[in-house]
Design a protein around this motif. Sequence first.
Motif, PDB file in Angstrom:
ATOM      1  N   ILE A 121      41.596  31.947  43.855  1.00  0.00           N
ATOM      2  CA  ILE A 121      42.121  32.360  42.551  1.00  0.00           C
ATOM      3  C   ILE A 121      43.271  33.347  42.715  1.00  0.00           C
ATOM      4  N   GLN A 122      44.298  33.193  41.919  1.00  0.00           N
ATOM      5  CA  GLN A 122      45.405  34.138  41.879  1.00  0.00           C
ATOM      6  C   GLN A 122      45.028  35.265  40.912  1.00  0.00           C
ATOM      7  N   LEU A 123      44.537  36.360  41.447  1.00  0.00           N
ATOM      8  CA  LEU A 123      44.065  37.448  40.602  1.00  0.00           C
ATOM      9  C   LEU A 123      45.221  38.365  40.194  1.00  0.00           C
ATOM     10  N   PRO A 124      45.181  38.909  38.985  1.00  0.00           N
ATOM     11  CA  PRO A 124      46.208  39.883  38.569  1.00  0.00           C
ATOM     12  C   PRO A 124      46.050  41.185  39.341  1.00  0.00           C
ATOM     13  N   GLU A 125      46.975  42.099  39.173  1.00  0.00           N
ATOM     14  CA  GLU A 125      46.971  43.328  39.961  1.00  0.00           C
ATOM     15  C   GLU A 125      46.124  44.430  39.326  1.00  0.00           C
ATOM     16  N   ARG A 126      46.106  44.510  38.015  1.00  0.00           N
ATOM     17  CA  ARG A 126      45.348  45.566  37.349  1.00  0.00           C
ATOM     18  C   ARG A 126      43.857  45.267  37.410  1.00  0.00           C
ATOM     19  N   LYS A 127      43.060  46.317  37.660  1.00  0.00           N
ATOM     20  CA  LYS A 127      41.622  46.136  37.836  1.00  0.00           C
ATOM     21  C   LYS A 127      40.964  45.528  36.610  1.00  0.00           C
ATOM     22  N   SER A 128      41.295  46.024  35.426  1.00  0.00           N
ATOM     23  CA  SER A 128      40.674  45.505  34.207  1.00  0.00           C
ATOM     24  C   SER A 128      40.986  44.026  34.013  1.00  0.00           C
ATOM     25  N   GLU A 129      42.205  43.628  34.379  1.00  0.00           N
ATOM     26  CA  GLU A 129      42.580  42.226  34.250  1.00  0.00           C
ATOM     27  C   GLU A 129      41.905  41.369  35.322  1.00  0.00           C
ATOM     28  N   MET A 130      41.690  41.951  36.500  1.00  0.00           N
ATOM     29  CA  MET A 130      40.937  41.250  37.543  1.00  0.00           C
ATOM     30  C   MET A 130      39.526  40.921  37.057  1.00  0.00           C
ATOM     31  N   ILE A 131      38.894  41.920  36.448  1.00  0.00           N
ATOM     32  CA  ILE A 131      37.526  41.735  35.966  1.00  0.00           C
ATOM     33  C   ILE A 131      37.491  40.647  34.899  1.00  0.00           C
ATOM     34  N   GLU A 132      38.445  40.683  33.985  1.00  0.00           N
ATOM     35  CA  GLU A 132      38.521  39.657  32.939  1.00  0.00           C
ATOM     36  C   GLU A 132      38.708  38.267  33.553  1.00  0.00           C
ATOM     37  N   ALA A 133      39.566  38.191  34.565  1.00  0.00           N
ATOM     38  CA  ALA A 133      39.836  36.896  35.211  1.00  0.00           C
ATOM     39  C   ALA A 133      38.588  36.354  35.892  1.00  0.00           C
ATOM     40  N   SER A 135      35.481  37.137  35.153  1.00  0.00           N
ATOM     41  CA  SER A 135      34.511  36.840  34.099  1.00  0.00           C
ATOM     42  C   SER A 135      34.764  35.476  33.471  1.00  0.00           C
ATOM     43  N   GLU A 136      36.019  35.165  33.214  1.00  0.00           N
ATOM     44  CA  GLU A 136      36.359  33.890  32.590  1.00  0.00           C
ATOM     45  C   GLU A 136      36.274  32.731  33.572  1.00  0.00           C
ATOM     46  N   GLU A 137      36.752  32.939  34.788  1.00  0.00           N
ATOM     47  CA  GLU A 137      36.772  31.861  35.780  1.00  0.00           C
ATOM     48  C   GLU A 137      35.366  31.421  36.164  1.00  0.00           C
ATOM     49  N   PHE A 138      34.458  32.392  36.281  1.00  0.00           N
ATOM     50  CA  PHE A 138      33.100  32.080  36.732  1.00  0.00           C
ATOM     51  C   PHE A 138      32.075  32.103  35.601  1.00  0.00           C
ATOM     52  N   GLN A 139      32.538  32.349  34.385  1.00  0.00           N
ATOM     53  CA  GLN A 139      31.659  32.339  33.218  1.00  0.00           C
ATOM     54  C   GLN A 139      30.462  33.273  33.398  1.00  0.00           C
ATOM     55  N   VAL A 140      30.780  34.523  33.738  1.00  0.00           N
ATOM     56  CA  VAL A 140      29.755  35.558  33.873  1.00  0.00           C
ATOM     57  C   VAL A 140      30.109  36.705  32.932  1.00  0.00           C
ATOM     58  N   THR A 141      29.165  37.609  32.754  1.00  0.00           N
ATOM     59  CA  THR A 141      29.421  38.747  31.886  1.00  0.00           C
ATOM     60  C   THR A 141      30.449  39.687  32.517  1.00  0.00           C
ATOM     61  N   TYR A 142      31.096  40.455  31.684  1.00  0.00           N
ATOM     62  CA  TYR A 142      32.071  41.435  32.165  1.00  0.00           C
ATOM     63  C   TYR A 142      31.394  42.414  33.115  1.00  0.00           C
ATOM     64  N   ARG A 143      30.148  42.793  32.794  1.00  0.00           N
ATOM     65  CA  ARG A 143      29.398  43.732  33.639  1.00  0.00           C
ATOM     66  C   ARG A 143      29.227  43.197  35.054  1.00  0.00           C
ATOM     67  N   LEU A 144      28.849  41.927  35.183  1.00  0.00           N
ATOM     68  CA  LEU A 144      28.629  41.364  36.516  1.00  0.00           C
ATOM     69  C   LEU A 144      29.948  41.210  37.270  1.00  0.00           C
ATOM     70  N   ALA A 145      30.991  40.805  36.564  1.00  0.00           N
ATOM     71  CA  ALA A 145      32.305  40.668  37.201  1.00  0.00           C
ATOM     72  C   ALA A 145      32.800  42.017  37.711  1.00  0.00           C
ATOM     73  N   ALA A 146      32.573  43.070  36.937  1.00  0.00           N
ATOM     74  CA  ALA A 146      32.983  44.418  37.355  1.00  0.00           C
ATOM     75  C   ALA A 146      32.202  44.863  38.586  1.00  0.00           C
ATOM     76  N   ALA A 147      30.911  44.560  38.608  1.00  0.00           N
ATOM     77  CA  ALA A 147      30.076  44.930  39.752  1.00  0.00           C
ATOM     78  C   ALA A 147      30.521  44.191  41.014  1.00  0.00           C
ATOM     79  N   ARG A 148      30.876  42.917  40.868  1.00  0.00           N
ATOM     80  CA  ARG A 148      31.322  42.133  42.034  1.00  0.00           C
ATOM     81  C   ARG A 148      32.659  42.650  42.566  1.00  0.00           C
TER      82      ARG A 148
END
Length: 210
Positions: A121-133, A135-148
Motif C-alpha cells: 500500500i502507498q501510505l500517506p505521510e501524516r500519521k492520522s492519514e496513515m491510520i485512516e488508510a 482502517s479503510e484498506e483493511f476494513q478495521v476500526t480506527y482504534r485497531l489501525a492506530a494500534a497496528r
Amino acid sequence: MFSNYQTTPLEQWIEALYHQHQLTQPNQLQIVNLASKLNIWTYFTDMNSMAVENNGLFSINLDRRLSAREQWEDFLHEVCHLLRHAGNQMTMPDQYVGWQEQDAAAFQLYAAMPISMIKQIQLPERKSEMIEALSEEFQVTYRLAAARLEQIQRRIFQGIMDQEFHLFIKNQTSSYHPANWSDATRSIMEKLEQLKRKGASTNGKAHHPV
C-alpha cells in the motif's frame, strides 16, 4: 519505511498460514472467506463473541450487535483461540488466561493487517492519514489501525537501534585490532608482552632448597 521492520515468530506463523490459503490481498480478509478456508462454522447471536471446539470441530459465535468491523476483529481474536490455544479458560490460572488473551490480541493485529499486505500500500505521510488508510484498506476500526501503526513504528525504531548497536560492536572490535592501535597503545602492549614473557621465564626456572 519497512526496511528495519522485524517480524515476530507469531507474525511469521500468520503470514505462512495466509500464504498456505492463498490470502494475498486485503479484500480477501473477510469472515466468510477465512471461515471457509479454516473450516470454522460461524454464526451470529445477541451474545458476546466466543469460540467453541468440540471433538475437533470449530465454531465461533459473533455478537451481531457489533459493527461489521468489530465483528471481523472479534472473529480474528477467536480464531487465535481455536488455532493456538487449548483448554477451558474458566478453569485456568489467571496468569495463563492472561497470556492467551495477550497472544490473541497480538494475533488480531497481525492477522487483520499483515505486514506483507501493508507493504503493498502507498501510505500517506501524516500519521492520522496513515491510520485512516489502514482502517479503510483493511476494513478495521480506527482504534485497531492506530494500534497496528504504533506497533509497526516501535518495531522499526527497535530495528534501527539493533542495527546501530551491531555496528557499534563491529566498530569496537575493529578498532581493537593491532593494525588500528596508536603508537602509545602499541608501546604499552609491547611492554606488557615483555613482562608476560619475563614472568613466564621466571616461573619456569628450577628452585632448589637452601
